[in-house]
Write a protein that holds these residues in place. Sequence first.
Motif, PDB file in Angstrom:
ATOM      1  N   ASP A   1     -63.001  49.112  62.638  1.00  0.00           N
ATOM      2  CA  ASP A   1     -62.341  47.818  62.546  1.00  0.00           C
ATOM      3  C   ASP A   1     -61.744  47.432  63.894  1.00  0.00           C
ATOM      4  O   ASP A   1     -61.326  48.282  64.685  1.00  0.00           O
TER       5      ASP A   1
ATOM      6  N   ASP B   1     -61.978  39.989  57.660  1.00  0.00           N
ATOM      7  CA  ASP B   1     -61.903  41.271  56.946  1.00  0.00           C
ATOM      8  C   ASP B   1     -62.850  41.328  55.759  1.00  0.00           C
ATOM      9  O   ASP B   1     -63.336  42.400  55.406  1.00  0.00           O
TER      10      ASP B   1
ATOM     11  N   THR C   1     -59.815  51.901  59.787  1.00  0.00           N
ATOM     12  CA  THR C   1     -58.965  50.721  59.890  1.00  0.00           C
ATOM     13  C   THR C   1     -57.506  51.081  59.677  1.00  0.00           C
ATOM     14  O   THR C   1     -57.198  52.115  59.090  1.00  0.00           O
TER      15      THR C   1
ATOM     16  N   ASP D   1     -55.697  48.533  58.263  1.00  0.00           N
ATOM     17  CA  ASP D   1     -55.399  47.532  57.252  1.00  0.00           C
ATOM     18  C   ASP D   1     -55.914  47.966  55.888  1.00  0.00           C
ATOM     19  O   ASP D   1     -56.812  47.354  55.330  1.00  0.00           O
TER      20      ASP D   1
ATOM     21  N   ARG E   1     -55.656  45.283  52.211  1.00  0.00           N
ATOM     22  CA  ARG E   1     -56.660  44.266  51.869  1.00  0.00           C
ATOM     23  C   ARG E   1     -57.976  44.924  51.467  1.00  0.00           C
ATOM     24  O   ARG E   1     -58.606  44.513  50.493  1.00  0.00           O
ATOM     25  N   TYR E   2     -58.397  45.940  52.185  1.00  0.00           N
ATOM     26  CA  TYR E   2     -59.674  46.572  51.853  1.00  0.00           C
ATOM     27  C   TYR E   2     -59.609  47.269  50.500  1.00  0.00           C
ATOM     28  O   TYR E   2     -60.563  47.220  49.732  1.00  0.00           O
TER      29      TYR E   2
END
Length: 136
Positions: A9, A102, A118, A120, A123-124
């Motif tokens: 990412d 994303d 990543t 993050d 969100r994933y």
Amino acid sequence: MSESSVLVDSNVLLDVLEEDENWYEWSSTQLQKAADSSTLIINPIIYAEISVGFKLIEELEAALPMDFFQRKPIPYEAAFLAGKCFIRYRKLGGTKHAPLPDFFIGAHAAISGLTLLTRDAARYRTYFPSLKLITP
């Protein structure tokens, strides 16, 4: 795609390239671990997100050498999945009017059977719950 392929990412790459004071150590360590055991992959969305910090494409190319990062296109199936995730995002109250980068990154990893490196995770995990992640 090999099980030992990792999509990296842009947040991890930016941490390393910009030597982020909070995340450099974690991101550089995880990037090196992934490189030692896997093929590292970027896609056009990640490339574009990283490009904003460079004036010349030659500088970006030097920062993302092709002998270290394989470049893979985003499959059409992943673009379709990204659109479906965007619809879910909007139904959950999201305010953006176009699919977020994303969603394309997560969908690419999910459709291609890649692990995603990543920072993050939220969100994933929300939109791609079966996606294998390397996160803090």
